[in-house]
Design an enzyme around this catalytic site. Sequence first.
Site, PDB file in Angstrom:
ATOM      1  N   ALA A  10      30.839  53.088  46.943  1.00 35.24           N
ATOM      2  CA  ALA A  10      31.935  53.664  47.709  1.00 35.24           C
ATOM      3  C   ALA A  10      33.225  53.299  46.986  1.00 35.24           C
ATOM      4  O   ALA A  10      33.255  52.353  46.193  1.00 35.24           O
ATOM      5  CB  ALA A  10      31.932  53.077  49.113  1.00 35.24           C
TER       6      ALA A  10
ATOM      7  N   GLY B 217      26.994  52.146  47.591  1.00 33.32           N
ATOM      8  CA  GLY B 217      26.914  53.519  48.090  1.00 33.32           C
ATOM      9  C   GLY B 217      26.315  54.462  47.058  1.00 33.32           C
ATOM     10  O   GLY B 217      25.728  55.487  47.417  1.00 33.32           O
TER      11      GLY B 217
ATOM     12  N   GLU C 233      22.693  53.971  47.367  1.00 35.41           N
ATOM     13  CA  GLU C 233      22.309  54.546  48.668  1.00 35.41           C
ATOM     14  C   GLU C 233      22.231  56.068  48.572  1.00 35.41           C
ATOM     15  O   GLU C 233      21.391  56.701  49.222  1.00 35.41           O
ATOM     16  CB  GLU C 233      23.317  54.122  49.744  1.00 35.41           C
ATOM     17  CG  GLU C 233      23.214  52.640  50.102  1.00 35.41           C
ATOM     18  CD  GLU C 233      24.322  52.197  51.051  1.00 35.41           C
ATOM     19  OE1 GLU C 233      25.505  52.306  50.673  1.00 35.41           O
ATOM     20  OE2 GLU C 233      24.011  51.745  52.166  1.00 35.41           O
TER      21      GLU C 233
ATOM     22  N   GLU D  28      27.105  44.876  47.710  1.00 38.71           N
ATOM     23  CA  GLU D  28      28.126  44.813  48.765  1.00 38.71           C
ATOM     24  C   GLU D  28      28.371  43.398  49.267  1.00 38.71           C
ATOM     25  O   GLU D  28      29.496  43.027  49.608  1.00 38.71           O
ATOM     26  CB  GLU D  28      27.715  45.701  49.962  1.00 38.71           C
ATOM     27  CG  GLU D  28      27.876  47.187  49.727  1.00 38.71           C
ATOM     28  CD  GLU D  28      26.626  47.832  49.154  1.00 38.71           C
ATOM     29  OE1 GLU D  28      25.804  47.118  48.534  1.00 38.71           O
ATOM     30  OE2 GLU D  28      26.471  49.053  49.313  1.00 38.71           O
TER      31      GLU D  28
HETATM   32  N1  3HC Z   1      35.661  51.410  43.916  1.00 35.19           N
HETATM   33  C1  3HC Z   1      36.867  51.535  43.336  1.00 35.19           C
HETATM   34  N2  3HC Z   1      37.149  51.130  42.082  1.00 35.19           N
HETATM   35  C2  3HC Z   1      36.149  50.553  41.396  1.00 35.19           C
HETATM   36  C3  3HC Z   1      34.861  50.376  41.935  1.00 35.19           C
HETATM   37  C4  3HC Z   1      34.635  50.849  43.264  1.00 35.19           C
HETATM   38  N3  3HC Z   1      33.435  50.740  43.856  1.00 35.19           N
HETATM   39  N4  3HC Z   1      34.094  49.765  41.015  1.00 35.19           N
HETATM   40  C5  3HC Z   1      34.862  49.577  39.931  1.00 35.19           C
HETATM   41  N5  3HC Z   1      36.107  50.049  40.165  1.00 35.19           N
HETATM   42  C6  3HC Z   1      37.228  50.072  39.214  1.00 35.19           C
HETATM   43  C7  3HC Z   1      37.670  48.680  38.800  1.00 35.19           C
HETATM   44  O1  3HC Z   1      38.595  48.153  39.721  1.00 35.19           O
HETATM   45  C8  3HC Z   1      38.292  48.941  37.450  1.00 35.19           C
HETATM   46  O2  3HC Z   1      39.564  49.488  37.691  1.00 35.19           O
HETATM   47  P1  3HC Z   1      40.775  49.247  36.652  1.00 35.19           P
HETATM   48  O3  3HC Z   1      40.312  49.854  35.367  1.00 35.19           O
HETATM   49  O4  3HC Z   1      41.912  49.921  37.306  1.00 35.19           O
HETATM   50  O5  3HC Z   1      40.907  47.755  36.578  1.00 35.19           O
HETATM   51  C9  3HC Z   1      37.425  50.049  36.875  1.00 35.19           C
HETATM   52  O6  3HC Z   1      36.768  50.654  38.015  1.00 35.19           O
HETATM   53  C10 3HC Z   1      36.374  49.575  35.906  1.00 35.19           C
HETATM   54  O7  3HC Z   1      35.651  48.489  36.503  1.00 35.19           O
HETATM   55  P2  3HC Z   1      35.203  47.215  35.664  1.00 35.19           P
HETATM   56  O8  3HC Z   1      36.350  46.709  34.872  1.00 35.19           O
HETATM   57  O9  3HC Z   1      34.553  46.312  36.637  1.00 35.19           O
HETATM   58  O10 3HC Z   1      34.155  47.863  34.669  1.00 35.19           O
HETATM   59  P3  3HC Z   1      32.783  47.277  34.138  1.00 35.19           P
HETATM   60  O11 3HC Z   1      32.243  48.291  33.203  1.00 35.19           O
HETATM   61  O12 3HC Z   1      32.943  45.892  33.688  1.00 35.19           O
HETATM   62  O13 3HC Z   1      31.816  47.206  35.411  1.00 35.19           O
HETATM   63  C11 3HC Z   1      30.784  48.012  37.411  1.00 35.19           C
HETATM   64  C12 3HC Z   1      31.437  48.372  36.060  1.00 35.19           C
HETATM   65  C13 3HC Z   1      29.475  47.252  37.146  1.00 35.19           C
HETATM   66  C14 3HC Z   1      30.506  49.294  38.126  1.00 35.19           C
HETATM   67  C15 3HC Z   1      31.736  47.102  38.213  1.00 35.19           C
HETATM   68  O14 3HC Z   1      32.992  47.734  38.281  1.00 35.19           O
HETATM   69  C16 3HC Z   1      31.311  46.833  39.621  1.00 35.19           C
HETATM   70  O15 3HC Z   1      30.502  45.950  39.839  1.00 35.19           O
HETATM   71  N6  3HC Z   1      31.881  47.576  40.594  1.00 35.19           N
HETATM   72  C17 3HC Z   1      31.676  47.318  41.990  1.00 35.19           C
HETATM   73  C18 3HC Z   1      30.349  47.816  42.452  1.00 35.19           C
HETATM   74  C19 3HC Z   1      30.218  47.623  43.936  1.00 35.19           C
HETATM   75  O16 3HC Z   1      30.490  46.568  44.464  1.00 35.19           O
HETATM   76  N7  3HC Z   1      29.768  48.669  44.629  1.00 35.19           N
HETATM   77  C20 3HC Z   1      29.640  48.630  46.040  1.00 35.19           C
HETATM   78  C21 3HC Z   1      30.886  49.138  46.658  1.00 35.19           C
HETATM   79  S1  3HC Z   1      30.921  48.961  48.402  1.00 35.19           S
HETATM   80  C22 3HC Z   1      29.940  50.183  48.968  1.00 35.19           C
HETATM   81  O17 3HC Z   1      29.420  50.946  48.217  1.00 35.19           O
HETATM   82  C23 3HC Z   1      29.809  50.265  50.455  1.00 35.19           C
HETATM   83  C24 3HC Z   1      28.717  51.198  50.856  1.00 35.19           C
HETATM   84  O18 3HC Z   1      27.568  50.493  51.144  1.00 35.19           O
HETATM   85  C25 3HC Z   1      29.109  51.994  52.066  1.00 35.19           C
END
Ligand code: 3HC
Length: 700
Positions: free
Chosen positions: A63, A102, A105, A125
Amino acid sequence: MTSPVSYERKGSIAVVTADNPPVNALGQAVRQGLVDAVERAAGDDAVKAVVIRCAGRTFFAGADIREFGKPPLDPPLRRVHEVITECPKPVVAAIHGTALGGGFETALACHYRIAVPSAKVGTPEVNLGILPGAGGTQRLPRLVGVENALELVVFGRPVGAKQALAMGAIDEIAKGDLEADAIAYAERLVAEGAPLRKVSDLPIEKTPEVEAAIARYRERIARERRGFFAPQRCIDAVEAAVTLPFEEGMARERELFNECMANPQSRAQRYAFFAEREAGSVPGIGKQTPIREIRAVAVIGAGTMGGGIAMNFADIGLPVTIVEASDEALERGLGVVRRNYESAARKARITAAEVDARMALITGVTDYQAVADADLIIEAVYEDMALKKDIFGTLDAVAKEGAILATNTSTLDVDEIAAVTGRPGDVIGLHFFSPANVMRLLEIVRGAKTTEDVIATAMKMAKKIGKVGVLSGVCYGFIGNRMLDVYAREAELMLLEGATPARIDKALYDFGMAMGPFAMFDLAGVDVAWKTRESHRDRAPKDPSYYHIGDLLAEMGRHGQKVGRGYYKYEEGSRTPIPDPEVEALIRSEAQKLGIEQREVDDTEIVARCLYPMINEGARILEEGIALRPGDIDTVWINGYGFPVYRGGPMFYGGEVGLDKVLAAIETYRERYGERFWTPSPLLEKLAKAGKTFAQWKDV
Ligand code: 3HC
């Protein structure tokens, strides 16, 4: 505005492609685009099946976290999943990169999943203080079994494609081009008349083993995720998948998700996520800044630090030369490195072949000439300015032009070290944290003359070796140890006031610190901290109570765990601190000598006395430009000092308490103890008076 989701028909297969850089987060436009595209495919008679894929570096990474805490925008992710699941034609998710949260999912809502071998899937998450809120906790246990689902959801660690296939999270691994293979797979499913496999309809195990697994995870979480709010709710949600029908389970997941979202821990953890990413950006340094190539590394010193640092580079396949003064020291140091690798192999983290391959990359020498080819040389000898200057003089003579010369000092003046070379622009501080092969933090210390390309290279290298690089300016202790000095200083003073080491450690452990300051000093070496103080006596506060007990213990040879006695005592071969009546008696008699009256010090005071001076010092660090932003300070403390991520770091925590309250407490302590340690920083005063937090530090 054009949609980030495109629709294309290739033969009888609709290919739906999302393109929302950088990580294809499922923001509103993507969600709407997916609904539109899948509905179009459903109504297109020429289409027999659908492939959902992503352009760019990854499948949906989750998400869009930036939308959290704002009014929800239609369509919700659950609606997208409904449309996918109810599509009357098979929908195949084609996964590359990382399908997370997400994103995973969404793949689970599809009828089938194919992934490239390098893909990873998972539900991280919990690391953001929440739980999968779009059906992940209900679909996963149906697809991969309750125990696998618990492992994925509760610990948030992604798994690779091979493991995902083995547990049933994906159905196929692509052998060539993902899109072509996904289309071929979809065509095969159509040809075979494969059913629309709705994960929500799959049966779920309800056995005594499942109940036992749930109970086991609850126990594990209480131990391994002490203080965290979300992990227990993750278990509750997976349990709901077992005990309730799918739709009711979905409703329960939503309730638990909302509970987590409303909890301050989630706010703190989301803040920490973005703070860590922002720390990687340095004003003035960007894509235009040239990067120096690092093909070979040298480390000066084969002690605990030097060996640990070398491992980081061998781990990513770079050759490392370690320089030591004698063959014996080399042998000892390399022996420790080998034992570390062998221990990793015993825990199945690496293979036996990898142990040999990594050791083969590390060469020990006693001659400095051997570093002549290194692109990066890291000095990691003990904290002694004269010794470090001597080494840098030698490095200046032997290192090739353009090599980066780094010092792993934790407190010394990087500019003074750089000044002995004829190339101060190439000199930088790389402050690793012990154990250097494990701890994620790397303080990158910018000297007055360090060039931008050297900083950019260090930042990039940090990421390559899996560290979080945080930039610091030059000052005593940089960001982390400078704040540690005031934090532990108060803990030391409270010893004299009547709180025992165990009492203080427990209060801070209960606050969420990985360990209290005295257990930490015993682990790191009481003598190590003392030696650092010795080398800075000229700048230390002239107060007889300042680290009084720590100095005495060091002088008595109570150097901590390694000798079985420090602030605590230890049984032979054990790391468990045992309160020592001898130390407690010593503290009492020293308090008497110094005329300090002993009293009851409660937990609230312990936490405030230790943390508020840190927040105050952090504010000074910002004012002086040592740290670029409050988030950098928090990133340092979370990743280098075991500060609980669910409290967001000291600066964020200050805002949660209220900076006005922090200031008021500091003023009270100033009245009690005088100016010596309790002068509020002007920045803290301004923010507190304006009712702001450190997030708005530039506005005052
Ligand atoms: N939402 C918004 N922005 C995100 C994001 C997300 N889910 N994931 C990454 N970004 C952004 C980062 O903030 C960063 O932004 P910036 O360039 O402005 O600093 C950019 O994307 C690149 O991210 P990374 O520097 O972390 O890039 P990497 O290549 O090192 O890693 C990744 C990529 C493994 C995808 C890592 O970004 C990550 O772990 N992201 C989070 C994943 C996550 O937690 N997903 C779950 C979200 S909550 C959810 O889905 C709820 C659902 O269940 C309803």
